[in-house]
Write a protein that holds these residues in place. Structure first.
Motif, PDB file in Angstrom:
ATOM      1  N   PRO A 238       0.815  -1.223   0.000  1.00  0.00           N
ATOM      2  CA  PRO A 238       0.000   0.000   0.000  1.00  0.00           C
ATOM      3  C   PRO A 238       0.844   1.267   0.000  1.00  0.00           C
ATOM      4  CG  PRO A 238      -0.927  -1.596   1.524  1.00  0.00           C
ATOM      5  CD  PRO A 238       0.413  -2.131   1.100  1.00  0.00           C
ATOM      6  N   ASP A 239       1.951   1.257   0.772  1.00  0.00           N
ATOM      7  CA  ASP A 239       2.820   2.427   0.805  1.00  0.00           C
ATOM      8  C   ASP A 239       3.470   2.654  -0.557  1.00  0.00           C
ATOM      9  OD1 ASP A 239       4.286   4.598   1.714  1.00  0.00           O
ATOM     10  OD2 ASP A 239       5.900   3.356   2.528  1.00  0.00           O
ATOM     11  N   LEU A 240       3.895   1.579  -1.195  1.00  0.00           N
ATOM     12  CA  LEU A 240       4.509   1.696  -2.515  1.00  0.00           C
ATOM     13  C   LEU A 240       3.515   2.263  -3.529  1.00  0.00           C
ATOM     14  CD1 LEU A 240       6.659   1.174  -4.670  1.00  0.00           C
ATOM     15  CD2 LEU A 240       5.866  -1.200  -4.792  1.00  0.00           C
ATOM     16  N   VAL A 241       2.307   1.712  -3.566  1.00  0.00           N
ATOM     17  CA  VAL A 241       1.309   2.192  -4.519  1.00  0.00           C
ATOM     18  C   VAL A 241       0.971   3.655  -4.256  1.00  0.00           C
ATOM     19  CG1 VAL A 241      -1.058   1.902  -5.352  1.00  0.00           C
ATOM     20  CG2 VAL A 241       0.377  -0.109  -4.924  1.00  0.00           C
ATOM     21  N   SER A 242       0.943   4.033  -2.983  1.00  0.00           N
ATOM     22  CA  SER A 242       0.641   5.436  -2.661  1.00  0.00           C
ATOM     23  C   SER A 242       1.745   6.366  -3.135  1.00  0.00           C
ATOM     24  CB  SER A 242       0.437   5.592  -1.145  1.00  0.00           C
ATOM     25  OG  SER A 242       1.657   5.431  -0.448  1.00  0.00           O
ATOM     26  N   GLN A 243       2.975   5.842  -3.272  1.00  0.00           N
ATOM     27  CA  GLN A 243       4.072   6.645  -3.819  1.00  0.00           C
ATOM     28  C   GLN A 243       4.044   6.681  -5.352  1.00  0.00           C
ATOM     29  OE1 GLN A 243       8.062   6.343  -1.997  1.00  0.00           O
ATOM     30  NE2 GLN A 243       7.177   4.878  -0.535  1.00  0.00           N
ATOM     31  N   LEU A 244       3.460   5.657  -5.960  1.00  0.00           N
ATOM     32  CA  LEU A 244       3.417   5.590  -7.423  1.00  0.00           C
ATOM     33  C   LEU A 244       2.306   6.455  -8.025  1.00  0.00           C
ATOM     34  CD1 LEU A 244       3.948   1.749  -8.037  1.00  0.00           C
ATOM     35  CD2 LEU A 244       5.609   3.591  -8.421  1.00  0.00           C
ATOM     36  N   LEU A 245       1.140   6.433  -7.428  1.00  0.00           N
ATOM     37  CA  LEU A 245      -0.023   7.098  -8.027  1.00  0.00           C
ATOM     38  C   LEU A 245       0.177   8.600  -8.276  1.00  0.00           C
ATOM     39  CD1 LEU A 245      -2.996   5.276  -6.257  1.00  0.00           C
ATOM     40  CD2 LEU A 245      -2.186   5.013  -8.618  1.00  0.00           C
ATOM     41  N   PRO A 246       0.900   9.333  -7.420  1.00  0.00           N
ATOM     42  CA  PRO A 246       1.110  10.756  -7.723  1.00  0.00           C
ATOM     43  C   PRO A 246       1.844  11.011  -9.036  1.00  0.00           C
ATOM     44  CG  PRO A 246       1.542  10.341  -5.411  1.00  0.00           C
ATOM     45  CD  PRO A 246       1.368   8.998  -6.055  1.00  0.00           C
ATOM     46  N   TYR A 247       2.644  10.048  -9.501  1.00  0.00           N
ATOM     47  CA  TYR A 247       3.323  10.226 -10.790  1.00  0.00           C
ATOM     48  C   TYR A 247       2.313  10.351 -11.929  1.00  0.00           C
ATOM     49  CZ  TYR A 247       7.924   9.199  -8.846  1.00  0.00           C
ATOM     50  OH  TYR A 247       9.100   9.262  -8.132  1.00  0.00           O
ATOM     51  N   ILE A 248       1.098   9.840 -11.709  1.00  0.00           N
ATOM     52  CA  ILE A 248       0.036   9.935 -12.711  1.00  0.00           C
ATOM     53  C   ILE A 248      -0.975  11.017 -12.352  1.00  0.00           C
ATOM     54  CG2 ILE A 248      -1.880   8.695 -13.798  1.00  0.00           C
ATOM     55  CD1 ILE A 248      -0.362   6.104 -13.370  1.00  0.00           C
ATOM     56  N   LEU A 249      -1.299  11.149 -11.058  1.00  0.00           N
ATOM     57  CA  LEU A 249      -2.471  11.921 -10.646  1.00  0.00           C
ATOM     58  C   LEU A 249      -2.172  13.257  -9.979  1.00  0.00           C
ATOM     59  CD1 LEU A 249      -4.477   8.872  -9.262  1.00  0.00           C
ATOM     60  CD2 LEU A 249      -5.057  10.222 -11.296  1.00  0.00           C
ATOM     61  N   ASP A 250      -0.907  13.543  -9.704  1.00  0.00           N
ATOM     62  CA  ASP A 250      -0.575  14.812  -9.050  1.00  0.00           C
ATOM     63  C   ASP A 250      -0.601  15.945 -10.068  1.00  0.00           C
ATOM     64  OD1 ASP A 250       0.362  16.936  -7.615  1.00  0.00           O
ATOM     65  OD2 ASP A 250       2.260  16.017  -7.021  1.00  0.00           O
ATOM     66  N   THR A 251      -1.665  16.722 -10.090  1.00  0.00           N
ATOM     67  CA  THR A 251      -1.825  17.790 -11.080  1.00  0.00           C
ATOM     68  C   THR A 251      -0.868  18.960 -10.843  1.00  0.00           C
ATOM     69  OG1 THR A 251      -3.597  18.748  -9.741  1.00  0.00           O
ATOM     70  CG2 THR A 251      -4.244  17.237 -11.499  1.00  0.00           C
ATOM     71  N   SER A 252      -0.272  19.028  -9.645  1.00  0.00           N
ATOM     72  CA  SER A 252       0.669  20.115  -9.362  1.00  0.00           C
ATOM     73  C   SER A 252       2.062  19.837  -9.924  1.00  0.00           C
ATOM     74  CB  SER A 252       0.770  20.340  -7.850  1.00  0.00           C
ATOM     75  OG  SER A 252       1.357  19.220  -7.205  1.00  0.00           O
ATOM     76  N   ASP A 253       2.312  18.599 -10.330  1.00  0.00           N
ATOM     77  CA  ASP A 253       3.609  18.233 -10.899  1.00  0.00           C
ATOM     78  C   ASP A 253       3.608  18.580 -12.384  1.00  0.00           C
ATOM     79  OD1 ASP A 253       5.618  15.144 -10.920  1.00  0.00           O
ATOM     80  OD2 ASP A 253       5.977  17.129 -11.775  1.00  0.00           O
ATOM     81  N   GLU A 254       4.073  19.776 -12.718  1.00  0.00           N
ATOM     82  CA  GLU A 254       4.017  20.246 -14.102  1.00  0.00           C
ATOM     83  C   GLU A 254       4.886  19.412 -15.036  1.00  0.00           C
ATOM     84  OE1 GLU A 254       3.229  24.969 -13.036  1.00  0.00           O
ATOM     85  OE2 GLU A 254       5.072  24.342 -14.054  1.00  0.00           O
ATOM     86  N   ASP A 255       5.866  18.702 -14.463  1.00  0.00           N
ATOM     87  CA  ASP A 255       6.753  17.894 -15.286  1.00  0.00           C
ATOM     88  C   ASP A 255       6.092  16.592 -15.729  1.00  0.00           C
ATOM     89  OD1 ASP A 255       9.880  16.154 -14.962  1.00  0.00           O
ATOM     90  OD2 ASP A 255       9.267  17.516 -16.552  1.00  0.00           O
TER      91      ASP A 255
END
Length: 593
Positions: A238-255
């Motif tokens: 669960p901790d790993l998946v929670s670290q992965l999902l922002p690479y797709i869903l974090d709208t503040s990450d302009e990169d």
């Protein structure tokens, strides 16, 4: 840590055996054994848009496992983690040629784009209707890191195959199928993670390539590329998946915010096993992903697909792919969910092979290659008469110049690259020389000359430069075929300009990037402007000279600083070897006039 152990496959054609295994599971599929092409025979009574994909082996069940009803019509298998050749791709295109056209689906890797692109341009020159889309769904490679090359193609390719295959089976035209495929690509994002790098069957186990027992990586690709971040100790799932999902869903990450996902959108989840995870552990990862999407992002996937769709041999990892079906459907003006739900018959999805197909129980292997007679010939009967003596003199000038310049170009490339550019160009020159002596080139017809050169160049010259030359010449052949009346340098220049535009679809190299393009573009521009061949050759030489002070953007030279390159030689630096090769080639052509 991986044990690195594999079953002993000594003496076995592992790739060939894997391709035949698809036939055992799906009687709808046939095999061009010599070309390593799995294909579904077209039904001439009901022509449809056909789909072709492929890439290196080691990623099964993609690509061969997606050949079948409402899926791919052909898949081309390269060597392990290596692109198939353009001849193999040509065999696939011939096997599934359709009056409604063919869509090529390629993942964003340089070798795949070059070789599939070359085959596409040759097919266009022969009169086939071809479109090509490039899958770029990786979010580990952000905008800054990806630069001009862009994002890699990963498990999102699976969804492109399924949707495009279903729409083509429904009778849509080529533009509609290509637009749908692009809409899926534009609205898909993937991030991967792995406990270790995969190990290669038959290759010595190298401990230095593997991670430590308490390490894992985020952002690993499908060819053993390193990831972008190490994690140690290894987190809980669960901790790993929670670290992965922002690479797709974090709208503040302009990169990395490539696709927008709203909780109100219909979102598809695909979790892909890279090949080495047990079904039990993998099931836990799937469930953790679904739970975290709901709890942290208020996303309830409307479809969940899970399994080993695109692997990296025994890669001990997985990837998470999200597709915004709502936005993709709007962009394509068709329901993506309906396409995902449509019945299909290929083993890489859920093995929907019909009982009627099983009754045939055929095992169809074609021993002979479809491209054995391809080299140097074309069904295009374009007649573009030219003075054969001038053409032969120009080609001889190219041969002499490239052979003479080989030591100089090799020296430049030893400093700025991997040292093979001079030899590669010399190999091409020697092959042209042999063809002239054998009189296997029809030098009285400019179309036939250029078309023959595309095969001579590809078969004799390796590396990216060989592929680039072959694509340019293939596109040039198609343009030269359109010339009516007397052939002038300006007419050839106009054809070359169009060929250059075709080449630019398969490489992001442009003037100023320190590549052969820096000499090729001024050469073509001068011809197209009507300046004449001598002025064009001079422009190419000046373009090559200008690379001395440029910073390389592509290839191995990009790892050497501009200052370091400029410090060599008494003439103010080292020019790009590929650009020097183009300049020598141009001067060789000009010597005939």
């Amino acid at each position: 840590m991986s044990s690195g152990k594999h079953f002993d496959t000594t003496g076995q054609d592992l790739i060939g055996a894997a391709l035949k295994s698809v036939l055992r599971q799906n009687p709808d599929v046939s095999l061009l054994e010599a070309d390593r092409v799995l294909f579904r025979r077209p039904d001439p009574s009901t022509p449809k848009v056909t789909l072709l994909s492929g890439g290196g082996s080691g990623h099964e069940p993609i690509h061969g496992g997606f050949v079948g009803y409402a899926g791919l019509d052909a898949a081309v298998a390269g060597a392990l983690f290596a692109s198939p050749s353009s001849n193999q791709v040509t065999a696939g295109l011939k096997a599934i040629a359709s009056p409604k056209g063919t869509l090529i689906i390629v993942k964003n890797y340089t070798g795949d784009i070059i070789h599939f692109g070359l085959a596409a341009e040759r097919a266009k020159a022969r009169g086939q209707n071809i479109r090509m889309v490039i899958v770029t769904d990786d979010t580990a490679v952000g905008r800054k890191q990806g630069g001009l090359v862009g994002r890699r193609g990963l498990a999102g390719t699976v969804l492109v195959h399924k949707c495009a295959g279903a729409l083509a089976a429904a009778g849509a035209d080529l533009d509609a199928v290509a637009n749908l495929a692009q809409a899926v690509i534009d609205n898909t994002a993937t991030i991967g993670a792995s406990l270790d790098h995969c190990t290669i069957p038959g290759r010595a186990h190298n401990e230095t390539e593997l991670l430590k027992a308490d390490q894992m990586e985020i952002g690993m690709g499908i060819h053993n590329e390193p990831g972008i971040k190490h994690l140690s100790p290894i987190p809980t799932v669960p901790d790993l998946v929670s670290q992965l999902l922002p690479y797709i869903l974090d709208t503040s990450d302009e990169d990395r915010a490539f696709v927008k996902f709203d909780s109100s959108d219909e979102i598809v989840l695909l979790v892909n096993n890279l090949g080495g995870l047990s079904a039990l552990e993998f099931g836990g990862i799937v469930e953790a992903t679904v739970q975290l999407l709901k709890s942290k992002y208020s996303i309830a996937p409307v479809r969940v697909y899970a399994g080993p769709f695109i692997t990296a041999l025994n890669g001990e990892g997985f990837s998470i792919t999200l597709l915004n079906a709502t936005k993709a459907s709007e962009a394509a003006s068709t329901s993506v969910l309906d396409l995902l739900d449509a019945p299909c018959g290929f083993v890489g999805w859920n093995n929907f092979v019909s009982p009627e197909s099983w009754k045939t129980n055929k095992f169809d292997v074609i021993k002979d290659s479809l491209v054995q007679e391809e080299s140097g010939t074309s069904s295009n009967t374009a007649s573009v008469p030219v003075d054969s003596k001038v053409v032969e003199k120009a080609l001889s000038g190219v041969v002499d110049n490239l052979i003479s310049a080989e030591p100089k170009i090799t020296r430049y490339d030893t400093i700025a690259g991997d040292g093979d550019c001079g030899e590669t160009l010399k190999d091409g020159a020697l092959a042209i020389s042999k063809a002239l002596k054998d009189k296997s080139i029809d030098t009285s017809n400019l179309f036939n000359t250029v078309y023959s050169l595309t095969h001579i160049v590809e078969e004799s010259m390796g590396g990216t430069s060989g592929g680039l030359y072959a694509i340019f010449l293939s596109a040039l052949a198609g343009e030269v075929a359109k010339i009516k009346g007397d052939v002038s340098s300006k007419e050839v220049g106009k054809a070359s300009k169009a060929a250059l535009d075709a080449l630019f679809k398969y490489t992001k190299a442009r003037p100023g990037h320190r590549t052969l393009i820096d000499a090729l573009v001024p050469f073509v521009d001068a011809l197209a402007n009507g300046d004449g061949i001598k002025a064009a050759a001079s422009a190419a030489e000046q373009g090559a000279e200008s690379t001395k002070q440029l910073e390389a953007k592509f290839g191995r030279a990009s790892y050497v600083s501009r200052e370091e390159l400029a410090s060599f030689d008494n003439e103010g630096g080292i020019p790009d070897p590929g650009a020097v090769g183009v300049a020598e080639l141009a001067k060789g052509i000009a010597s005939a006039f």
